[in-house]
Design a protein around this motif. Structure first.
Motif, PDB file in Angstrom:
ATOM      1  N   UNK B  59      -5.226  -0.458  -0.941  1.00 18.33           N
ATOM      2  CA  UNK B  59      -4.633   0.869  -1.175  1.00 18.33           C
ATOM      3  C   UNK B  59      -5.042   1.367  -2.549  1.00 18.33           C
ATOM      4  N   UNK B  63      -7.604   4.316  -2.015  1.00 14.36           N
ATOM      5  CA  UNK B  63      -6.823   5.561  -1.893  1.00 14.36           C
ATOM      6  C   UNK B  63      -6.429   6.093  -3.264  1.00 14.36           C
ATOM      7  N   UNK B  64      -5.765   5.253  -4.068  1.00  9.78           N
ATOM      8  CA  UNK B  64      -5.219   5.761  -5.319  1.00  9.78           C
ATOM      9  C   UNK B  64      -6.309   6.045  -6.348  1.00  9.78           C
ATOM     10  N   UNK B  67      -8.665   9.201  -5.918  1.00 11.42           N
ATOM     11  CA  UNK B  67      -7.987  10.482  -6.123  1.00 11.42           C
ATOM     12  C   UNK B  67      -7.249  10.554  -7.457  1.00 11.42           C
ATOM     13  N   UNK B  69      -4.802   8.776  -8.603  1.00  9.16           N
ATOM     14  CA  UNK B  69      -3.353   8.820  -8.380  1.00  9.16           C
ATOM     15  C   UNK B  69      -2.684   7.514  -8.783  1.00  9.16           C
ATOM     16  N   UNK B  71      -0.864   6.765 -11.044  1.00  7.75           N
ATOM     17  CA  UNK B  71       0.543   6.871 -11.478  1.00  7.75           C
ATOM     18  C   UNK B  71       1.524   6.788 -10.304  1.00  7.75           C
ATOM     19  N   UNK B  72       1.010   6.885  -9.067  1.00  3.59           N
ATOM     20  CA  UNK B  72       1.893   6.773  -7.892  1.00  3.59           C
ATOM     21  C   UNK B  72       1.982   5.341  -7.366  1.00  3.59           C
ATOM     22  N   UNK B  75       5.460   3.732  -6.065  1.00  2.45           N
ATOM     23  CA  UNK B  75       5.955   4.318  -4.817  1.00  2.45           C
ATOM     24  C   UNK B  75       5.061   3.911  -3.655  1.00  2.45           C
ATOM     25  N   UNK B  76       3.764   4.053  -3.858  1.00  2.00           N
ATOM     26  CA  UNK B  76       2.829   3.762  -2.775  1.00  2.00           C
ATOM     27  C   UNK B  76       2.902   2.292  -2.378  1.00  2.00           C
ATOM     28  N   UNK B  79       6.054   1.475  -0.438  1.00  4.54           N
ATOM     29  CA  UNK B  79       5.906   2.033   0.911  1.00  4.54           C
ATOM     30  C   UNK B  79       5.034   1.119   1.772  1.00  4.54           C
ATOM     31  N   UNK B  80       3.913   0.724   1.209  1.00  3.18           N
ATOM     32  CA  UNK B  80       2.969  -0.085   1.980  1.00  3.18           C
ATOM     33  C   UNK B  80       3.554  -1.469   2.274  1.00  3.18           C
ATOM     34  N   UNK B  83       6.333  -1.332   4.945  1.00  2.19           N
ATOM     35  CA  UNK B  83       5.818  -1.149   6.304  1.00  2.19           C
ATOM     36  C   UNK B  83       5.110  -2.400   6.774  1.00  2.19           C
ATOM     37  N   UNK B  86       7.471  -5.112   7.825  1.00  5.66           N
ATOM     38  CA  UNK B  86       8.060  -4.713   9.101  1.00  5.66           C
ATOM     39  C   UNK B  86       7.100  -5.028  10.258  1.00  5.66           C
ATOM     40  N   UNK B  87       5.841  -4.657  10.036  1.00  8.06           N
ATOM     41  CA  UNK B  87       4.815  -4.860  11.060  1.00  8.06           C
ATOM     42  C   UNK B  87       4.630  -6.347  11.346  1.00  8.06           C
ATOM     43  N   UNK B  91       5.139  -8.460  14.764  1.00  7.04           N
ATOM     44  CA  UNK B  91       4.039  -9.250  15.312  1.00  7.04           C
ATOM     45  C   UNK B  91       4.474 -10.702  15.536  1.00  7.04           C
TER      46      UNK B  91
END
Lengths: 689, 192
Positions: B59, B63-64, B67, B69, B71-72, B75-76, B79-80, B83, B86-87, B91
């Motif tokens: 990520x 992704x970050x 772009x 990003x 500083x996010x 949070x990112x 979130x990852x 999830x 959970x996944x 499984x």
């Protein structure tokens, strides 16, 4: 800014979509009931149910492997909630509660050494079996207190665990962690069914009591002035405190530890005092009845033994009918004792209590004449208990018209021989088995074979050297066709309707244990042994290999043997050496036998093994005891006040003994040393109170 | 090779994630009363930290960073990781029910634990390669598990000792952790 929103939003969106798809792909069906049930359970994960934690329990309940009330940690509210989730009815059970069974803390008991190690009883136990001389006494390190998931236990002033009955859920965690098994679960039903075991703290008196009364506990209750509580304790194993308080032979007093100081405590007079107190107080103490089993049980015999069996079967939750041949209840207590020793109104009051408990007495119903065992089984009774107090010749006799027998296929050897000598042909079938009887049995067997019997067996409990038949006699009888079975015990009878069809014979080894079992085709059983013990008849379902199911009116039955009482020398079979001689010598022994017959029946009906605890204390069990004690101030025993001689002559029916006054009873109760296995109240340990 | 060895030793002993960095204290004290619980927790931690560090590295890099990003990050990452756990749980429940039951409640419990996030952030901050991140995450979580098992062993033994009432439970637990951390300080300087 926009990029940030898009990036995080995008990650979130992808993750969300991914999870949504995954939840479809990886979908696992979970019974929603499991979750609901788990939510309803208390979540203590105590393991009292026998499953790994509450989730394991919930899964078992939902799968139908466990009943909705399997959780012992929660009350009826939770059980009802779970039953509602499953849509079933819940059968309520009696709550259990933990009870510590040690009465003398480390400070007051004899010690081998001073323990100063890890604060855990299990660790302390590893060091030479604990610091106490007593092998079963509480070590007082509080392992049970820490183990209790509900905070119901605390250490009391004596450093013995104390149970808060409000918080205790009966999960049994303390029972499992205690290395000395001194804290156990108890309930009314458990106390009714109790037998003293070698890992329990027992005083000599209570071990000697044939009825198994917790004597030190009730005397303690008297000392504390709780007379009705004392009655309740007595009634847990003896429903006849008034009668026993008057006529008991008091085996307890001969072993009382006070004998080592002066005279035994007047245990029986104290029992009489509280029993009289109950009768005069006008309120009757009944031990609580267990939740109904909705099963019908018939008890034959309205004497002390039958009444006891009926009372405890009723208290254990069964519907009991009591059949008595004579027009009055009480048996020998009624007809065999003079009015001045056991007044009729006292006996009436005692029997009234048993009937008030819910026992349905049916008088003038004679076994073999008005009722038979199969006829009762046909009426829907789940068990018929024969508690006729020894089943002697008088009971075994056939009815006058000689057509029926009290017990299907069972007769007395003596009756057979009398009939033979009188010239009449006896009611004996083709396949005959004779139990015991020495040479008379051999004679009878020969006669039977001559008159056309197809097979005759003679069963002896002893080995053939001990029976007292010479080799030549044995050979002769064998040549005539008599079949001998030595070291064998009658284990079970089974039959159809009024006929005996089979018996099961257990072969015994040297130690009296079963080595093998065999079924023998027998339609007549002749008894050459002494008295007949209690026996339980239960319906039997047809075996599949039997040709043709029985017609609707026909009933198949078999017998269940009650577990052996403390006086039995061997445990196997219906006729156990020691037991049949001893169980009917005194009312207290008949009461003990009656309670054991009730327990055995209840165990059978609830699907348990009909057997005594393996470590039960029997007459021949060696138990740790004392033969000398520290000097204790002598206090004379209180004499029983008696009616003056003049009054006895004037009124011969007036009761001779008058009973203790309250002061006398309190003083006498203080003489009790409140013994444990090897502990007792010493003068310096507060014995002067 | 020696680079990786150093990384492992440093992550397990010198910069132990709990005893040197003080991350993930809550489950450290919460699950250290019984050995079987502690071992279950240790396994779950190794599993989740290794997996989540790998994911967050991707990520971060793809992704970050492109772009601008960074500083996010927090949070990112949360979130990852959430999830992902959970996944993984779904499984496991479907495919490896045995492991699912063994990890049990610990898996969702440590979803957004600071130790998990901490290892992810640390590996990103020190600009490690993907392989290095994996090794670092695995070693860090093994260090966590080791510390947990050691503490549980001590606490299980001390539970049966005569302890003053006001020190029983968490207070003594904290003291034990402190002493343990001091002992681990002895490794400091072994690896720079």
């Amino acid at each position: 800014m926009l990029e940030a929103v898009l990036a995080v939003g995008g990650i979130g969106l992808i993750a969300g979509l991914g999870l949504a798809i995954a939840s479809k792909i990886f979908y696992v069906y979970v019974d929603p009931k499991v979750e609901e049930i788990e939510e309803a359970l208390p979540g203590a994960n105590c393991g009292g149910c026998g499953y790994p934690g509450c989730s394991g329990s919930a899964a078992a309940i939902a799968a139908g492997k466990a009943p909705p009330n399997v959780c012992v940690a929660s009350g009826p509210d939770v059980h009802k909630k779970i039953a509602a989730i499953l849509g079933v009815e819940v059968k309520e059970t009696e709550p259990d509660i933990a009870r510590p069974g040690c009465y003398y803390g480390v400070e007051k008991a004899d010690l081998k050494f001073i323990y100063n190690g890890i604060e855990d009883c299990r660790a302390a136990m590893l060091l030479n079996g604990g610091s106490k001389v007593c092998p079963i006494g509480c070590l007082g390190l509080g392992t049970c207190v820490r183990a209790c998931p509900f905070g119901a236990l605390s250490m009391g002033p004596d450093n013995l665990p104390v149970v808060d009955p409000e918080l205790c859920t009966g999960c049994g965690t303390c029972e499992r962690v205690c290395p000395r098994h001194i804290i156990t679960l108890t309930s009314n039903s458990r106390r009714i069914q109790r037998e003293y075991t070698t890992d329990q703290c027992t005083a000599p008196c209570q071990r000697a009591c044939p009825a198994g009364i917790d004597i030190p506990l009730y005397i303690q209750a008297i000392r504390e002035g709780r007379y009705l509580e004392a009655v309740r304790i007595i009634k847990e194993t003896n429903p006849f405190p008034l009668v026993c308080g008057r006529i008991c032979v008091q085996p307890c007093e001969s072993v009382c530890r006070r004998n080592l100081v002066d005279e035994p405590v007047a245990i029986n007079n104290l029992k009489r005092f509280v029993a009289d107190y109950e009768m005069n107080s006008g309120q009757r103490i009944q031990i609580p009845r267990a939740p109904s089993t909705e099963l019908k049980v018939a008890v034959i015999g309205g004497g002390a033994e039958g009444l006891t069996a009926a009372y405890y079967l009723n208290r254990l939750g069964n519907d009991v009918a009591l059949y008595e041949a004579s027009p009055v209840l009480g048996g020998l207590l009624r007809v065999g004792l003079p009015e001045n020793r056991l007044p009729g109104k006292v006996l009436d009051w005692e029997i009234e209590g048993i009937l008030e408990a819910g026992v349905d007495a049916k008088l003038e119903q004679k076994l073999g004449r008005d009722i038979t065992v199969p006829s009762l089984l046909k009426e829907g009774y789940s068990a018929v208990v024969i508690a006729t107090g020894g089943w002697d010749t008088h009971v075994a006799q056939r009815s006058e018209d000689m057509t029926t027998q009290p017990l299907p296929g069972v007769g007395l050897l003596i009756d057979f021989m009398l009939e033979q000598n009188g010239g009449s042909s006896a009611l004996v079938g083709d396949y005959v088995m004779i139990l015991g009887g020495g040479k008379a049995a051999v004679q009878a067997a020969t006669k039977l074979l001559q008159s056309g019997a197809k097979a005759v067996y003679i069963v002896y409990r002893a080995s053939h050297q001990k029976v007292g038949i010479s080799q030549s006699e044995l050979q002769e009888a064998k040549a005539k066709g008599v079949q001998f079975m030595f070291r064998a015990a009658l284990y079970k009878m089974s039959g159809q309707d009024e006929k005996l069809t089979h018996v099961e014979i257990a072969r015994l080894d040297e130690k009296g244990n079963i080595s093998s079992k065999e079924e023998v085709l027998v339609d007549s059983l002749l008894l050459g042994v002494g008295r007949f013990p209690e026996l339980i008849y239960v319906p039997r379902t047809a075996q599949t290999d039997e040709p043709g199911a029985p017609a609707d009116e026909s009933v198949l039955w078999e017998t269940v043997v009650p577990y052996a009482g403390p006086s039995a020398k061997e445990e196997v079979g219906i006729f156990r050496p020691g037991e049949t001689h001893s169980d009917y010598r005194a009312v207290v022994e008949a009461i003990g036998a009656g309670r054991r017959a009730a327990n055995s029946t209840h165990k059978f009906l609830s699907g348990e093994q009909v057997q005594a605890p393996p470590n039960m204390i029997r007459k021949y069990t060696t138990v740790l005891n004392l033969n000398q004690i520290e000097p204790i101030p002598s206090i004379p025993r209180h004499k029983m006040p008696e009616l003056p001689l003049e009054d006895r002559i004037l009124n011969p029916d007036a009761e001779i003994t008058l009973g203790y006054s309250e002061e006398q009873a309190l003083e006498e109760a203080k003489r009790c040393l409140r013994c444990g296995l090897i502990c007792y109240r010493r003068p310096e340990a507060g014995g002067q109170n | 090779m020696s680079e990786y060895l150093l990384l492992i030793v440093s992550a397990i002993f010198v910069n132990n994630i709990i005893l040197a960095r003080y991350l993930g204290n809550c489950p450290f004290l919460g699950t250290s009363n019984r050995m079987d619980t502690a071992i279950g927790m240790a396994m779950a931690v190794v599993f989740v930290i290794t997996l989540s560090s790998a994911t967050t590295w991707i990520v971060q890099e793809y992704i970050l960073k492109p772009f601008d990003l960074e500083y996010l990050q927090t949070i990112a990452f949360i979130l990852v990781i959430a999830s992902l756990v959970q996944l993984v749980e779904m499984f496991l429940q479907k495919s490896i029910p045995g492991l699912y039951r063994a990890l049990g409640i610990f898996l969702p419990l440590i979803t957004t634990n600071c130790a998990v996030l901490g290892v992810a952030v640390l590996s990103v901050e020190s600009h490690m390669s993907f392989i290095k991140t994996l090794v670092f995450a695995f070693a860090s979580s093994v260090g966590y598990g080791m510390a947990l098992v050691i503490l549980t062993g001590i606490r299980e033994r001390s539970a049966t000792s005569p302890i003053p009432v006001h020190l029983r439970g968490t207070p003594l637990g904290l003291i034990t952790v402190a002493l343990l951390a001091l002992a681990f300080l002895g490794f400091a300087g072994m690896v720079k």
